[in-house]
Scaffold this motif. Structure first.
Motif, PDB file in Angstrom:
ATOM      1  N   ARG A   1     -16.813   7.933   2.442  1.00 56.36           N
ATOM      2  CA  ARG A   1     -17.462   6.723   2.953  1.00 56.36           C
ATOM      3  C   ARG A   1     -16.505   5.534   3.008  1.00 56.36           C
ATOM      4  NH1 ARG A   1     -23.013   7.166  -0.657  1.00 56.36           N
ATOM      5  NH2 ARG A   1     -23.779   9.118   0.280  1.00 56.36           N
ATOM      6  N   ALA A   2     -15.480   5.545   2.164  1.00 52.28           N
ATOM      7  CA  ALA A   2     -14.514   4.445   2.168  1.00 52.28           C
ATOM      8  C   ALA A   2     -13.692   4.436   3.452  1.00 52.28           C
ATOM      9  CB  ALA A   2     -13.593   4.536   0.956  1.00 52.28           C
ATOM     10  N   ARG A   3     -13.506   5.629   4.063  1.00 57.91           N
ATOM     11  CA  ARG A   3     -12.769   5.758   5.327  1.00 57.91           C
ATOM     12  C   ARG A   3     -11.382   5.140   5.240  1.00 57.91           C
ATOM     13  NH1 ARG A   3     -16.061   7.714   9.142  1.00 57.91           N
ATOM     14  NH2 ARG A   3     -18.326   7.508   8.836  1.00 57.91           N
ATOM     15  N   LEU A   4     -10.687   5.395   4.145  1.00 61.47           N
ATOM     16  CA  LEU A   4      -9.322   4.905   4.005  1.00 61.47           C
ATOM     17  C   LEU A   4      -8.374   5.816   4.772  1.00 61.47           C
ATOM     18  CD1 LEU A   4      -9.152   4.046   0.195  1.00 61.47           C
ATOM     19  CD2 LEU A   4      -9.305   2.445   2.102  1.00 61.47           C
ATOM     20  N   PRO A   5      -7.379   5.250   5.455  1.00 57.63           N
ATOM     21  CA  PRO A   5      -6.349   6.098   6.069  1.00 57.63           C
ATOM     22  C   PRO A   5      -5.624   6.905   4.995  1.00 57.63           C
ATOM     23  CG  PRO A   5      -6.216   3.837   6.868  1.00 57.63           C
ATOM     24  CD  PRO A   5      -7.170   3.829   5.709  1.00 57.63           C
ATOM     25  N   GLY A   6      -5.020   8.010   5.421  1.00 55.86           N
ATOM     26  CA  GLY A   6      -4.328   8.865   4.453  1.00 55.86           C
ATOM     27  C   GLY A   6      -3.258   8.134   3.674  1.00 55.86           C
ATOM     28  N   ASP A   7      -2.471   7.277   4.356  1.00 51.71           N
ATOM     29  CA  ASP A   7      -1.407   6.547   3.670  1.00 51.71           C
ATOM     30  C   ASP A   7      -1.971   5.568   2.656  1.00 51.71           C
ATOM     31  OD1 ASP A   7       0.313   7.941   5.241  1.00 51.71           O
ATOM     32  OD2 ASP A   7       0.817   6.266   6.567  1.00 51.71           O
ATOM     33  N   ALA A   8      -3.053   4.888   3.005  1.00 47.17           N
ATOM     34  CA  ALA A   8      -3.646   3.920   2.091  1.00 47.17           C
ATOM     35  C   ALA A   8      -4.229   4.620   0.866  1.00 47.17           C
ATOM     36  CB  ALA A   8      -4.718   3.110   2.805  1.00 47.17           C
ATOM     37  N   ALA A   9      -4.882   5.771   1.089  1.00 42.51           N
ATOM     38  CA  ALA A   9      -5.449   6.509  -0.037  1.00 42.51           C
ATOM     39  C   ALA A   9      -4.356   6.986  -0.983  1.00 42.51           C
ATOM     40  CB  ALA A   9      -6.265   7.695   0.485  1.00 42.51           C
ATOM     41  N   LEU A  10      -3.259   7.491  -0.427  1.00 38.14           N
ATOM     42  CA  LEU A  10      -2.162   7.957  -1.262  1.00 38.14           C
ATOM     43  C   LEU A  10      -1.484   6.805  -1.990  1.00 38.14           C
ATOM     44  CD1 LEU A  10      -0.508  10.330  -2.225  1.00 38.14           C
ATOM     45  CD2 LEU A  10       0.896  10.149  -0.165  1.00 38.14           C
ATOM     46  N   ALA A  11      -1.333   5.676  -1.328  1.00 33.19           N
ATOM     47  CA  ALA A  11      -0.734   4.506  -1.978  1.00 33.19           C
ATOM     48  C   ALA A  11      -1.600   4.030  -3.141  1.00 33.19           C
ATOM     49  CB  ALA A  11      -0.533   3.385  -0.964  1.00 33.19           C
ATOM     50  N   CYS A  12      -2.915   4.025  -2.945  1.00 38.03           N
ATOM     51  CA  CYS A  12      -3.824   3.623  -4.025  1.00 38.03           C
ATOM     52  C   CYS A  12      -3.739   4.594  -5.199  1.00 38.03           C
ATOM     53  CB  CYS A  12      -5.252   3.546  -3.508  1.00 38.03           C
ATOM     54  SG  CYS A  12      -5.563   2.186  -2.355  1.00 38.03           S
ATOM     55  N   ALA A  13      -3.679   5.899  -4.900  1.00 41.20           N
ATOM     56  CA  ALA A  13      -3.579   6.887  -5.968  1.00 41.20           C
ATOM     57  C   ALA A  13      -2.268   6.739  -6.735  1.00 41.20           C
ATOM     58  CB  ALA A  13      -3.698   8.298  -5.381  1.00 41.20           C
ATOM     59  N   LEU A  14      -1.178   6.483  -6.033  1.00 42.03           N
ATOM     60  CA  LEU A  14       0.117   6.291  -6.684  1.00 42.03           C
ATOM     61  C   LEU A  14       0.112   5.027  -7.550  1.00 42.03           C
ATOM     62  CD1 LEU A  14       2.438   7.247  -3.708  1.00 42.03           C
ATOM     63  CD2 LEU A  14       2.401   8.397  -5.932  1.00 42.03           C
ATOM     64  N   ALA A  15      -0.481   3.966  -7.048  1.00 39.56           N
ATOM     65  CA  ALA A  15      -0.554   2.735  -7.832  1.00 39.56           C
ATOM     66  C   ALA A  15      -1.388   2.938  -9.088  1.00 39.56           C
ATOM     67  CB  ALA A  15      -1.137   1.610  -6.979  1.00 39.56           C
ATOM     68  N   LEU A  16      -2.492   3.663  -8.958  1.00 41.13           N
ATOM     69  CA  LEU A  16      -3.325   3.948 -10.122  1.00 41.13           C
ATOM     70  C   LEU A  16      -2.565   4.782 -11.142  1.00 41.13           C
ATOM     71  CD1 LEU A  16      -6.092   3.870 -11.523  1.00 41.13           C
ATOM     72  CD2 LEU A  16      -6.729   5.899 -10.194  1.00 41.13           C
ATOM     73  N   ALA A  17      -1.821   5.783 -10.679  1.00 46.26           N
ATOM     74  CA  ALA A  17      -1.040   6.619 -11.588  1.00 46.26           C
ATOM     75  C   ALA A  17       0.041   5.813 -12.286  1.00 46.26           C
ATOM     76  CB  ALA A  17      -0.429   7.797 -10.820  1.00 46.26           C
ATOM     77  N   ALA A  18       0.687   4.925 -11.553  1.00 48.32           N
ATOM     78  CA  ALA A  18       1.723   4.080 -12.161  1.00 48.32           C
ATOM     79  C   ALA A  18       1.132   3.185 -13.242  1.00 48.32           C
ATOM     80  CB  ALA A  18       2.407   3.242 -11.088  1.00 48.32           C
ATOM     81  N   ALA A  19      -0.029   2.616 -12.973  1.00 49.22           N
ATOM     82  CA  ALA A  19      -0.670   1.758 -13.971  1.00 49.22           C
ATOM     83  C   ALA A  19      -1.075   2.557 -15.203  1.00 49.22           C
ATOM     84  CB  ALA A  19      -1.886   1.066 -13.348  1.00 49.22           C
ATOM     85  N   TRP A  20      -1.603   3.781 -15.000  1.00 50.18           N
ATOM     86  CA  TRP A  20      -2.038   4.599 -16.134  1.00 50.18           C
ATOM     87  C   TRP A  20      -0.865   4.990 -17.023  1.00 50.18           C
ATOM     88  CZ3 TRP A  20      -6.358   5.524 -18.575  1.00 50.18           C
ATOM     89  CH2 TRP A  20      -6.424   6.592 -19.460  1.00 50.18           C
ATOM     90  N   GLN A  21       0.320   5.172 -16.420  1.00 50.28           N
ATOM     91  CA  GLN A  21       1.497   5.549 -17.205  1.00 50.28           C
ATOM     92  C   GLN A  21       1.810   4.525 -18.295  1.00 50.28           C
ATOM     93  OE1 GLN A  21       1.950   8.984 -16.135  1.00 50.28           O
ATOM     94  NE2 GLN A  21       4.072   8.409 -16.496  1.00 50.28           N
TER      95      GLN A  21
END
Length: 263
Positions: free
Chosen positions: A135-155
């Protein structure tokens, strides 16, 4: 020092070579992880090779875009074996060396089954949440960038450090009977839970990145991060370096169509 005493003194390099040449109780499970990698490489070179050209093949990426199915779960299980089973090798060796010889393989199989079940359960949760993500309809690049940012913060969180510390803890293993089976299963559950708390964000990145033409590259990078953190004696610096690398990748993906984009 006597000649005999001097002969007993060996360099760290010699000891490392001797340990490498010793029979490995976890060899069968290491070969299973290698087989999973071979299967994924074969998938990428055949049907999955067109994932970067607009075709969504059976992968965890379909889950992100709302097309979840049994094939997606099977692909997630295969990725879990390839990426997370190697991180469990020290724990598998602990189970093998602390179990009676005649039931060693059974104890290790019980541990591995429970450990991987934790990760497969995480995949089920991701697949179940797929309609919400769609439902968010994020482009693939935006979704991957968000996931990478979340992973970096969790580290960089204290929860990551505690989970990684729990990954290095052992558990008592009863020698025989149902108590031995329960002990191996309980240890697998504890290790799987600690590993999930430590690496859930990294595997979320993998879920978003799978199905792309650069899927194997992402797998190799993320597996390298997981293994370095798991095997390092002092994991704080590898964790921090991984956070910097993940954040840099997120920023790069957020930039407008850089010419060097390889995936």
């Amino acid at each position: 020092m006597t000649v005999r005493g001097a002969a007993r003194v060996r360099s760290p390099r010699t000891m490392a070579v001797r340990r490498l040449l010793q029979p490995r109780v976890s060899l069968a499970f290491e070969l299973v992880a290698v087989a999973a990698w071979i299967a994924l490489v074969a998938w990428a070179m055949t049907g999955g090779s067109h994932a970067g050209h607009g075709h969504h093949h059976v992968s965890a990426t379909q889950a992100v875009h709302g097309g979840a199915g049994f094939g997606d779960l099977a692909m997630w299980a295969l990725m879990s074996v390839a990426m997370m089973l190697p991180a469990a090798v020290p724990a598998l060796a602990h189970v093998g060396t602390n179990s009676l010889r005649w039931r060693r393989q059974r104890a290790m199989a019980t541990f591995a089954a429970v450990y991987l079940a934790v990760w497969i359960g995480y995949g089920v949760l991701l697949l179940g949440a797929a309609p919400l993500w769609a439902r968010a309809r994020l482009p693939g690049d935006a979704a991957l960038a968000c996931a990478l940012a979340l992973a970096a913060a969790w580290q960089l969180t204290v929860h990551k450090r505690r989970a990684l510390r729990d990954c290095h803890r052992s558990s008592p293993l009863p020698p025989t009977g149902w108590r031995a089976v329960a002990g191996a299963g309980r240890f697998g559950l504890r290790q799987g839970g600690a590993c999930l708390r430590s690496c859930w964000a990294l595997m979320l990145v993998m879920a978003v990145a799978s199905g792309r033409s650069g899927m194997l590259g992402w797998m190799a990078v993320l597996t390298g991060i997981v293994m370095t953190e798991r095997l390092a004696r002092k994991p704080r610096r590898p964790v921090q370096l991984a956070a910097v690398a993940l954040a840099a990748a997120a920023v790069a993906l957020a930039l407008p169509a850089p010419a060097w984009r390889w995936y």
